[in-house]
Motif scaffolding. Sequence first.
Motif, PDB file in Angstrom:
ATOM      1  N   VAL A  19      44.512  29.744  13.978  1.00  0.00           N
ATOM      2  CA  VAL A  19      44.412  29.642  15.442  1.00  0.00           C
ATOM      3  C   VAL A  19      43.337  28.659  15.849  1.00  0.00           C
ATOM      4  O   VAL A  19      43.515  27.865  16.795  1.00  0.00           O
ATOM      5  N   PHE A  20      42.211  28.660  15.145  1.00  0.00           N
ATOM      6  CA  PHE A  20      41.075  27.834  15.556  1.00  0.00           C
ATOM      7  C   PHE A  20      40.753  26.734  14.526  1.00  0.00           C
ATOM      8  O   PHE A  20      39.611  26.259  14.481  1.00  0.00           O
ATOM      9  N   THR A  21      41.667  26.321  13.739  1.00  0.00           N
ATOM     10  CA  THR A  21      41.358  25.326  12.709  1.00  0.00           C
ATOM     11  C   THR A  21      41.046  23.966  13.321  1.00  0.00           C
ATOM     12  O   THR A  21      41.519  23.617  14.375  1.00  0.00           O
ATOM     13  N   PRO A  29      39.580  40.077  24.903  1.00  0.00           N
ATOM     14  CA  PRO A  29      39.161  41.479  24.738  1.00  0.00           C
ATOM     15  C   PRO A  29      40.256  42.440  24.293  1.00  0.00           C
ATOM     16  O   PRO A  29      39.945  43.482  23.683  1.00  0.00           O
ATOM     17  N   ILE A  30      41.528  42.143  24.567  1.00  0.00           N
ATOM     18  CA  ILE A  30      42.577  43.092  24.200  1.00  0.00           C
ATOM     19  C   ILE A  30      43.574  42.497  23.211  1.00  0.00           C
ATOM     20  O   ILE A  30      44.651  43.061  22.988  1.00  0.00           O
ATOM     21  N   CYS A  31      43.243  41.377  22.610  1.00  0.00           N
ATOM     22  CA  CYS A  31      44.174  40.720  21.682  1.00  0.00           C
ATOM     23  C   CYS A  31      44.417  41.611  20.463  1.00  0.00           C
ATOM     24  O   CYS A  31      43.479  42.008  19.769  1.00  0.00           O
ATOM     25  N   THR A  38      32.835  29.283  22.617  1.00  0.00           N
ATOM     26  CA  THR A  38      32.929  30.676  23.052  1.00  0.00           C
ATOM     27  C   THR A  38      34.381  31.029  23.377  1.00  0.00           C
ATOM     28  O   THR A  38      35.053  30.294  24.107  1.00  0.00           O
ATOM     29  N   VAL A  39      34.847  32.141  22.835  1.00  0.00           N
ATOM     30  CA  VAL A  39      36.208  32.623  23.126  1.00  0.00           C
ATOM     31  C   VAL A  39      36.135  34.089  23.539  1.00  0.00           C
ATOM     32  O   VAL A  39      35.292  34.846  23.023  1.00  0.00           O
ATOM     33  N   SER A  61      38.591  31.961  28.148  1.00  0.00           N
ATOM     34  CA  SER A  61      38.637  33.394  28.423  1.00  0.00           C
ATOM     35  C   SER A  61      40.059  33.776  28.832  1.00  0.00           C
ATOM     36  O   SER A  61      40.599  33.237  29.802  1.00  0.00           O
ATOM     37  N   PHE A  62      40.628  34.696  28.084  1.00  0.00           N
ATOM     38  CA  PHE A  62      41.981  35.182  28.353  1.00  0.00           C
ATOM     39  C   PHE A  62      41.947  36.713  28.337  1.00  0.00           C
ATOM     40  O   PHE A  62      42.286  37.336  27.323  1.00  0.00           O
TER      41      PHE A  62
END
Length: 326
Positions: free
Chosen positions: A324-326, A315-317, A311-312, A291-292
């Motif tokens: 990014v998630f490979t 909210p404001i990215c 889970t990622v 969570s960022f």
Amino acid sequence: MSIKYVNDIQLNADLKSIADAIRTKGSTSASLSFPTGFISAIETIPTGGGGNTNEFGIIDKTISGTYSNSENTIIGSNAFCYCSQIQSVVFENATSIYGNAFFTCSSLKTASFPVCTRIGTNAFELCSSLTEVSFPELEHILGSKAFAVCSSLSYVNFPKCRSIGVSAFAECVGLLSADFSYSSAVTIASYAFMSCFSLKNVNIPNLINVEYQAFYKCSSLESACFSKVGSIYSSAFGYCYNLSIASFPLCSNIRSNAFAYCSSLATVYFPSCQTINGSAFTYCQMLESVSFPSCNIIYGNAFAGCSNLKTVYFPICSSMYSLVFT
């Protein structure tokens, strides 16, 4: 008479006699027969405390056992380097230690400097038997590799130290715990604790930065919780295999590979982080949730290889690069 005059003389049998006179604080200097100026130079050394107080070539390299001195205020460059038989040093009034002062003192076990505030480059590097150091007033570990490769050093406590130099404790493979509890801002340079394979506990409550590879390959480090750090530089915690918790409430920028291959990392807390650079958390295989809430840009491969990530929360990215998630 400047002590430099003594340093410029070719090392020979007479120089050992000068060294003996220095160590007895001038008590035998009057009986020596040397060119005009030698005796006065020798006699000023104990009280003058200049940077050349114990320069290379003056100290007898066969000195052994305990060396105690209450008069010198500065330990000169190379002063005791390669003194392989010296086991303990006590300098009650020395405030500064110059570069290479105790370099490769392989039998040195303890060092006590109750009023020393500064340590220079390579000062205690390769003191492989060093187990205990006492520097209660130390403020700056200025030079690089000040305690590097002190393989027997297991614990360091510098309550007033505010800056830790490049590679200061690099490859101190026996170091278990480091305590820098200074009440104001503390900075550490690149590679400061690199390859301290046994390091488990680090207490630096007022640390404000984590530079390049500062804790790289500290494979026993279990947690990294620094409440005042603003930025984490590249590979700072790379290959910290046992690191399970990372908490940086004020950190705004995580540089590339900062936590790469931290395969035990399960909990991360970065509420203020705005930028996650490439491969920052690559192959953190224990991460299940991240969570960022303040992050607005994530670069490529930031979480690559995080095979358990489920889970990622970003909210404001506004910008997310490829893979990014490979």
